[in-house]
Design a protein around this motif. Structure first.
Motif, PDB file in Angstrom:
ATOM      1  N   PRO A 160      19.340  80.990  61.457  1.00 19.13           N
ATOM      2  CA  PRO A 160      19.305  80.095  60.288  1.00 19.13           C
ATOM      3  C   PRO A 160      20.643  80.037  59.552  1.00 19.13           C
ATOM      4  CG  PRO A 160      17.382  81.505  60.294  1.00 19.13           C
ATOM      5  CD  PRO A 160      18.293  82.004  61.375  1.00 19.13           C
ATOM      6  N   TYR A 161      21.332  81.167  59.484  1.00 21.00           N
ATOM      7  CA  TYR A 161      22.623  81.180  58.804  1.00 21.00           C
ATOM      8  C   TYR A 161      23.641  80.340  59.573  1.00 21.00           C
ATOM      9  CZ  TYR A 161      26.518  82.978  56.088  1.00 21.00           C
ATOM     10  OH  TYR A 161      27.602  83.074  55.269  1.00 21.00           O
ATOM     11  N   ALA A 162      23.620  80.443  60.896  1.00 20.83           N
ATOM     12  CA  ALA A 162      24.541  79.652  61.717  1.00 20.83           C
ATOM     13  C   ALA A 162      24.260  78.167  61.565  1.00 20.83           C
ATOM     14  CB  ALA A 162      24.429  80.077  63.180  1.00 20.83           C
ATOM     15  N   GLN A 163      22.978  77.784  61.538  1.00 24.70           N
ATOM     16  CA  GLN A 163      22.623  76.371  61.388  1.00 24.70           C
ATOM     17  C   GLN A 163      22.989  75.858  59.996  1.00 24.70           C
ATOM     18  OE1 GLN A 163      21.719  74.337  63.763  1.00 24.70           O
ATOM     19  NE2 GLN A 163      21.910  76.052  65.148  1.00 24.70           N
ATOM     20  N   THR A 164      22.794  76.676  58.980  1.00 25.33           N
ATOM     21  CA  THR A 164      23.178  76.278  57.622  1.00 25.33           C
ATOM     22  C   THR A 164      24.684  76.089  57.520  1.00 25.33           C
ATOM     23  OG1 THR A 164      21.302  77.514  56.736  1.00 25.33           O
ATOM     24  CG2 THR A 164      23.055  76.959  55.193  1.00 25.33           C
ATOM     25  N   THR A 165      25.438  76.986  58.134  1.00 24.45           N
ATOM     26  CA  THR A 165      26.896  76.855  58.126  1.00 24.45           C
ATOM     27  C   THR A 165      27.324  75.571  58.812  1.00 24.45           C
ATOM     28  OG1 THR A 165      27.116  79.252  58.158  1.00 24.45           O
ATOM     29  CG2 THR A 165      29.043  77.984  58.808  1.00 24.45           C
ATOM     30  N   LEU A 166      26.710  75.265  59.947  1.00 25.33           N
ATOM     31  CA  LEU A 166      27.045  74.042  60.674  1.00 25.33           C
ATOM     32  C   LEU A 166      26.706  72.805  59.844  1.00 25.33           C
ATOM     33  CD1 LEU A 166      28.119  72.891  63.313  1.00 25.33           C
ATOM     34  CD2 LEU A 166      25.772  72.910  64.159  1.00 25.33           C
ATOM     35  N   ALA A 197      35.112  82.603  63.594  1.00 25.08           N
ATOM     36  CA  ALA A 197      33.943  83.444  63.308  1.00 25.08           C
ATOM     37  C   ALA A 197      32.969  83.458  64.486  1.00 25.08           C
ATOM     38  CB  ALA A 197      33.238  82.943  62.049  1.00 25.08           C
ATOM     39  N   VAL A 198      32.786  82.325  65.134  1.00 25.29           N
ATOM     40  CA  VAL A 198      31.906  82.267  66.304  1.00 25.29           C
ATOM     41  C   VAL A 198      32.494  83.110  67.434  1.00 25.29           C
ATOM     42  CG1 VAL A 198      31.010  80.728  68.095  1.00 25.29           C
ATOM     43  CG2 VAL A 198      30.854  80.067  65.708  1.00 25.29           C
ATOM     44  N   GLY A 199      33.808  83.119  67.568  1.00 28.31           N
ATOM     45  CA  GLY A 199      34.462  83.932  68.581  1.00 28.31           C
ATOM     46  C   GLY A 199      34.269  85.426  68.344  1.00 28.31           C
TER      47      GLY A 199
END
Length: 140
Positions: free
Chosen positions: A67-73, A115-117
């Motif tokens: 959820p945090y990754a989707q919110t960031t996107l 950050a994804v890396g």
């Protein structure tokens, strides 16, 4: 033995235990006759190395919350859409608006890619940590 090591699912932990056991056996047999502070430092350094290994494994195994990754996107996409509208109002020229928009959006997307890396430090990408090369260098 090597067969035990090959069959183990926790090879690093097993090797760590073996090394500690060999040091303890060496102390008991009188092979390691160094003063106790030096031998204590040996155990401390081994433990510190295992701690760093466990930290690296935590970073590589624990997934980033979805959820945090989707919110960031989604926030990045909203920023990408809204920034040109704000920059048109903020600047007097189209070129200035385009430059400010590009710099802001590009910077935030690059930070997100970095950050994804960091999520998978031992993956197969170009910027990832090559653990095989590090092990070969340590074995030299």
């Amino acid at each position: 033995s090597i067969n035990t090591l090959d069959a183990s699912s926790c090879r690093v932990d097993l090797l760590y235990h073996w090394i500690q056991q060999f040091v303890c056996d060496g102390i008991q047999l009188g092979i390691l006759t160094s003063p106790p502070p030096l031998l204590n430092r040996t155990f401390f350094e081994l433990a510190k190395g295992m701690d760093k290994y466990q930290d690296a494994m935590k970073h590589s195994k624990i997934a980033f919350p979805f959820p945090y990754a989707q919110t960031t996107l989604m926030l990045l996409i909203f920023h990408w859409i809204l920034t040109p509208l704000v920059m048109v109002q903020w600047t007097n020229t189209v070129l200035g608006s385009a430059v400010f928009t590009f710099v802001q959006v590009f910077t935030l997307w690059c930070l997100n890619a970095t950050a994804v890396g960091f999520e998978r430090p031992f993956g197969g990408d170009e910027n990832d940590i090559d653990h095989i090369e590090l092990q070969m260098a340590m074995n030299k």
